[in-house]
Design a protein around this motif. Sequence first.
Motif, short mmCIF file in Angstrom:
data_model
loop_
_atom_site.label_atom_id
_atom_site.label_comp_id
_atom_site.label_asym_id
_atom_site.label_seq_id
_atom_site.Cartn_x
_atom_site.Cartn_y
_atom_site.Cartn_z
N PHE A 132 43.92 47.70 28.84
CA PHE A 132 43.01 47.29 29.91
C PHE A 132 42.60 45.83 29.73
N GLU A 133 42.34 45.45 28.49
CA GLU A 133 41.97 44.06 28.20
C GLU A 133 43.08 43.11 28.65
N HIS A 134 44.32 43.50 28.38
CA HIS A 134 45.46 42.67 28.79
C HIS A 134 45.59 42.63 30.30
N ALA A 135 45.36 43.78 30.96
CA ALA A 135 45.44 43.84 32.42
C ALA A 135 44.39 42.94 33.06
N VAL A 136 43.19 42.94 32.51
CA VAL A 136 42.11 42.11 33.05
C VAL A 136 42.46 40.63 32.92
N GLU A 137 43.12 40.27 31.83
CA GLU A 137 43.57 38.89 31.66
C GLU A 137 44.55 38.51 32.76
N GLN A 138 45.38 39.46 33.17
CA GLN A 138 46.36 39.23 34.23
C GLN A 138 45.68 39.04 35.60
N LEU A 139 44.46 39.55 35.71
CA LEU A 139 43.73 39.48 36.98
C LEU A 139 42.83 38.24 37.08
N SER A 140 42.92 37.36 36.11
CA SER A 140 42.08 36.15 36.13
C SER A 140 42.41 35.30 37.35
N GLY A 141 41.38 34.64 37.87
CA GLY A 141 41.57 33.79 39.05
C GLY A 141 41.15 34.46 40.34
N LEU A 142 40.88 35.77 40.28
CA LEU A 142 40.40 36.48 41.47
C LEU A 142 38.89 36.39 41.55
N SER A 143 38.35 36.61 42.75
CA SER A 143 36.89 36.64 42.90
C SER A 143 36.35 37.83 42.10
N LYS A 144 35.08 37.80 41.80
CA LYS A 144 34.47 38.85 40.99
C LYS A 144 34.66 40.23 41.61
N SER A 145 34.42 40.35 42.92
CA SER A 145 34.51 41.65 43.59
C SER A 145 35.96 42.14 43.65
N GLU A 146 36.90 41.22 43.93
CA GLU A 146 38.30 41.63 44.03
C GLU A 146 38.86 41.99 42.65
N LYS A 147 38.44 41.24 41.65
CA LYS A 147 38.88 41.54 40.28
C LYS A 147 38.41 42.92 39.87
N GLU A 148 37.19 43.26 40.25
CA GLU A 148 36.65 44.57 39.89
C GLU A 148 37.40 45.68 40.62
N THR A 149 37.71 45.47 41.91
CA THR A 149 38.46 46.48 42.66
C THR A 149 39.84 46.69 42.04
N ALA A 150 40.53 45.58 41.72
CA ALA A 150 41.86 45.67 41.12
C ALA A 150 41.80 46.36 39.76
N ALA A 151 40.78 46.03 38.98
CA ALA A 151 40.64 46.64 37.65
C ALA A 151 40.34 48.13 37.76
N ARG A 152 39.51 48.51 38.74
CA ARG A 152 39.22 49.93 38.95
C ARG A 152 40.48 50.69 39.38
N LEU A 153 41.29 50.04 40.21
CA LEU A 153 42.53 50.67 40.65
C LEU A 153 43.48 50.85 39.46
N TRP A 154 43.55 49.86 38.59
CA TRP A 154 44.39 49.96 37.39
C TRP A 154 43.94 51.15 36.54
N VAL A 155 42.64 51.25 36.33
CA VAL A 155 42.08 52.34 35.53
C VAL A 155 42.36 53.70 36.18
N ALA A 156 42.22 53.77 37.51
CA ALA A 156 42.46 55.01 38.23
C ALA A 156 43.92 55.44 38.12
#
Length: 205
Positions: free
Chosen positions: A134-158
């Motif tokens: 998950f830590e690595h995935a979040v690094e891949q999501l850098s550069g997104l807005s806070k809300s979009e990053k959270e949505t993408a991270a939640r989708l990854w986790v789901a």
Amino acid sequence: MTISEKVAEYVKRQPYGGVFTHKQLVKRFGGHGPLISQSLKKLKEAEIVAPLERGLWQRPKPTRFGPAFATPEKVVSVLAKERKAFVVPSGAKALNEFGASTQMPMKPVFITTKRIQPIKLGKAQIEFKYSQAFEHAVEQLSGLSKSEKETAARLWVALEYAGKEHVKREENVFKNVYLSLSEKGQKKLISALEGKLKWAQPILE
């Protein structure tokens, strides 16, 4: 006004269920760490504040049934900022929020990019699960807005929690969440779906 009075005034202005840190008070009042600690100890004895863990405090709401504590989400929000960690609800919670499952987790569990000890909240306990993937995935999501990053991270986790078969059954739900992301967000999420989650790429795209 003394430091003790300033701390008491600050706490008084906090909403019931509000969460704050010792570090915030030190920064706000320009130092005076030991005096602030003494002030918080007195407020604790008066049952005006309650400690969550070292340096993390809350203002519980007094009720006839006993103190009503802060929500897990509020605690996690402040703690994540304090620890510079990225934290999202567990896969089970994410699935329920997206509409891919009717089951609700029995206890508050969060996935995090840093190791965090459990926190007791009244009779409940907030649990944190560190995931290197998950830590690595979040690094891949850098550069997104806070809300979009959270949505993408939640989708990854789901996706990780659900597994391939469940995701195929609820394909439309997952695709709708994926399509709610910007083109940039979609590309970054797809790049984060590597290794054991590579199977999810063709389902979403």
